[in-house]
Design an enzyme around this catalytic site. Structure first.
Site, mmCIF file in Angstrom:
data_model
loop_
_atom_site.group_PDB
_atom_site.id
_atom_site.type_symbol
_atom_site.label_atom_id
_atom_site.label_comp_id
_atom_site.label_asym_id
_atom_site.label_seq_id
_atom_site.Cartn_x
_atom_site.Cartn_y
_atom_site.Cartn_z
ATOM 1 N N GLN A 114 0.825 -1.219 0.000
ATOM 2 C CA GLN A 114 0.000 0.000 0.000
ATOM 3 C C GLN A 114 0.860 1.271 0.000
ATOM 4 O O GLN A 114 1.811 1.390 0.767
ATOM 5 C CB GLN A 114 -0.927 0.033 1.217
ATOM 6 C CG GLN A 114 -1.766 1.321 1.276
ATOM 7 C CD GLN A 114 -2.867 1.266 2.304
ATOM 8 O OE1 GLN A 114 -3.848 0.558 2.094
ATOM 9 N NE2 GLN A 114 -2.722 1.979 3.401
ATOM 10 N N ASP A 143 -21.826 4.889 -12.623
ATOM 11 C CA ASP A 143 -20.673 4.756 -13.506
ATOM 12 C C ASP A 143 -20.771 3.516 -14.400
ATOM 13 O O ASP A 143 -21.866 3.125 -14.780
ATOM 14 C CB ASP A 143 -19.395 4.727 -12.632
ATOM 15 C CG ASP A 143 -18.240 5.458 -13.278
ATOM 16 O OD1 ASP A 143 -17.748 4.963 -14.297
ATOM 17 O OD2 ASP A 143 -17.835 6.523 -12.771
ATOM 18 N N ASP A 152 -8.752 -4.747 -2.829
ATOM 19 C CA ASP A 152 -8.639 -3.485 -2.097
ATOM 20 C C ASP A 152 -9.990 -2.757 -1.977
ATOM 21 O O ASP A 152 -10.042 -1.609 -1.533
ATOM 22 C CB ASP A 152 -7.593 -2.575 -2.753
ATOM 23 C CG ASP A 152 -6.799 -1.765 -1.719
ATOM 24 O OD1 ASP A 152 -7.061 -1.916 -0.509
ATOM 25 O OD2 ASP A 152 -5.932 -0.974 -2.139
ATOM 26 N N HIS A 176 -13.369 2.343 -15.419
ATOM 27 C CA HIS A 176 -13.597 3.700 -14.891
ATOM 28 C C HIS A 176 -14.319 3.681 -13.541
ATOM 29 O O HIS A 176 -13.900 4.352 -12.587
ATOM 30 C CB HIS A 176 -14.408 4.475 -15.938
ATOM 31 C CG HIS A 176 -14.613 5.918 -15.641
ATOM 32 N ND1 HIS A 176 -15.742 6.384 -14.998
ATOM 33 C CD2 HIS A 176 -13.862 7.001 -15.918
ATOM 34 C CE1 HIS A 176 -15.667 7.714 -14.900
ATOM 35 N NE2 HIS A 176 -14.532 8.109 -15.452
ATOM 36 N N VAL A 193 -3.788 0.867 -2.878
ATOM 37 C CA VAL A 193 -4.023 2.298 -2.655
ATOM 38 C C VAL A 193 -4.930 2.459 -1.439
ATOM 39 O O VAL A 193 -5.350 1.467 -0.836
ATOM 40 C CB VAL A 193 -4.684 2.924 -3.906
ATOM 41 C CG1 VAL A 193 -3.735 2.913 -5.096
ATOM 42 C CG2 VAL A 193 -5.991 2.211 -4.250
ATOM 43 N N ASN A 267 -13.757 17.595 -19.231
ATOM 44 C CA ASN A 267 -12.366 17.609 -19.728
ATOM 45 C C ASN A 267 -12.280 18.295 -21.082
ATOM 46 O O ASN A 267 -11.727 17.754 -22.026
ATOM 47 C CB ASN A 267 -11.832 16.176 -19.877
ATOM 48 C CG ASN A 267 -11.911 15.389 -18.601
ATOM 49 O OD1 ASN A 267 -11.896 15.951 -17.516
ATOM 50 N ND2 ASN A 267 -11.983 14.079 -18.723
ATOM 51 N N TYR A 280 -25.261 22.687 -13.279
ATOM 52 C CA TYR A 280 -26.469 22.950 -12.478
ATOM 53 C C TYR A 280 -26.094 23.322 -11.046
ATOM 54 O O TYR A 280 -25.184 22.728 -10.468
ATOM 55 C CB TYR A 280 -27.377 21.724 -12.429
ATOM 56 C CG TYR A 280 -27.971 21.312 -13.745
ATOM 57 C CD1 TYR A 280 -28.434 22.252 -14.664
ATOM 58 C CD2 TYR A 280 -28.096 19.965 -14.068
ATOM 59 C CE1 TYR A 280 -28.990 21.850 -15.874
ATOM 60 C CE2 TYR A 280 -28.656 19.561 -15.271
ATOM 61 C CZ TYR A 280 -29.102 20.505 -16.169
ATOM 62 O OH TYR A 280 -29.651 20.116 -17.355
ATOM 63 N N SER A 330 -13.011 13.277 -13.876
ATOM 64 C CA SER A 330 -13.582 12.026 -13.346
ATOM 65 C C SER A 330 -12.860 11.568 -12.092
ATOM 66 O O SER A 330 -13.467 10.935 -11.236
ATOM 67 C CB SER A 330 -13.442 10.900 -14.375
ATOM 68 O OG SER A 330 -14.533 10.869 -15.249
HETATM 69 CA CA CA Z 1 -5.296 -0.471 0.393
#
Ligand code: CA
Length: 389
Positions: A114, A143, A152, A176, A193, A267, A280, A330
């Site tokens: 990590q 999504d 994870d 994504h 992460v 983007n 909005y 995103s």
């Molecule tokens: Ca982790």
């Protein structure tokens, strides 16, 4: 908790009607006192088929033959039971499309150690990673799906539903949605992460296909699912240049229902135009920060931006069971969504207006123009120590 199943209703009830081969979809906004029997007859007379009901905005999605489209529009727009007849706008995720990465999960031995990413550090989240998310704080990732058994993310994805197309496939063929989910809630463990609110209760509301393309009606459907399932905050890493009455009404009604909506500015690297729904006032609009402290070159900006958050070279979970670095508004949006989860966990329930106000009041102003950053960089230290007004 088991996900609530969702079955689009065939409003015709009876036998199947063949769908026109070349057709156009329209969202029909119906007046409250409409004679529905008569209206359905008129829709049928125009060769239309009702695909689904959109109760959030008192509307129907219907398909009409494209060759008689102009006539259909003129007849229905003049119909006394119809408020507006809108296009089912195409909407896309706000990052560069990625190739299919599969949905297998490598074993624990393949997982990297990590590391805490620059984005988590930059917003001051590092000091709050040992949070225990309350089960009542439900976060939707609207999504491409989420790889829920990623090592994870495992245990964090509490529900999933597919609004995209006619399959019930809950996987993430794009990557994504899994990436966004990791930025919000990747676990604080030994691998990979870590998210802004590790172990947040995530709900994968799949509204985009494998290419990250979807439609307004699917998003309206997804919002209805969020309202019906007690979702508090929705991550919206998507947008469109187009706007119409159905789009506006859906976001107004979702805000009235108490849904906090965090949306990607877009983007548009050339004109930097903000996309809908970020434009909005019902949403929290997020632009992207680069590691150097500037606005990311690709980020849209403008007076509608509320906050800036890390959005360039963001490492997060991917749909191959491993990790990937991605850039886009995103990626900036889920940093704010994770911050909202932490904020509700700390301070209790808030209305969308209260949530937006507290996020903006506690943001850290950067030495950048206001149109780049809104109130500034989301700041967890302030967000979780300054008492909301
Ligand atoms: Ca982790």
């Amino acid at each position: 908790m088991a996900p609530t199943p969702f079955f689009p209703r065939n409003l015709w009830g009876g036998g199947r009607r063949p769908a026109p081969t070349n057709n156009t979809r329209k969202i029909i906004n119906v007046k409250q006192d409409a004679d529905m029997k008569e209206l359905k007859r008129e829709i049928a007379r125009q060769g239309g088929i009702i695909i689904k009901e959109l109760p959030l905005i008192n509307a129907y999605l219907a398909e009409f033959p494209t060759d008689t489209h102009a006539q259909v529009v003129s007849v229905l727009e003049a119909h006394p039971s119809i408020n507006s007849l809108d296009d089912d706008i195409k909407i896309s995720i706000t990052s560069i499309p990625s190739p299919y990465g599969g949905n297998s999960v490598p074993g624990a031995s393949n997982q990297p150690k990590q590391e805490i990413g620059w984005g988590v550090k930059r917003i001051g989240a590092e000091a709050f990673l040992n949070v225990t998310p309350k089960s009542s704080i439900k976060v939707a990732v609207m999504d491409t799906g989420v790889l829920g058994n990623h090592l994870d993310l495992r245990g964090g994805v509490r529900g999933a539903v597919n609004m995209a197309g006619n399959t019930s496939d809950l996987s993430d063929p794009n990557g994504h949605g899994t990436h966004v989910a990791g930025i919000i809630g990747a676990l604080n463990n030994d691998i990979g992460v870590v998210g802004v609110c590790p172990g947040a209760n995530l709900y994968a509301v799949k509204v985009f296909d494998s290419k990250g393309q979807g439609s307004l009606s699917d998003i309206i459907h997804g919002l209805q699912y969020c309202i019906d399932n007690g979702i508090k905050v929705v991550n919206m890493s998507f947008g469109s240049d187009e706007d119409n009455a159905s789009f506006q009404k859906a976001f107004q009604n979702a805000e009235k229902a108490g849904i906090i909506m965090v949306a990607a500015a877009g983007n548009d690297r050339y004109q930097h135009k903000i996309q809908y729904p970020a434009k909005y006032s019902n949403t929290i609009a997020v632009s992207a920060l680069s590691p150097s402290g500037n606005i990311a070159s690709f980020s849209s900006f403008g007076p509608e931006v509320n906050l800036i958050a890390p959005g360039e070279n963001i490492n997060s979970t991917w749909n191959d069971g491993l990790y990937k670095s991605e850039s886009g508004t995103s990626m900036a949006t889920p940093f704010v969504t994770g911050a909202v989860a932490q904020m509700l966990n700390k301070w209790g329930d808030m209305t969308p207006a209260q949530a937006k106000q507290h996020l903006m009041r506690t943001a850290r102003r950067l030495p950048l123009p206001g149109i780049y950053q809104g109130a500034g960089l989301v700041d967890l230290q302030q967000l979780l120590t300054v008492k909301p007004a």
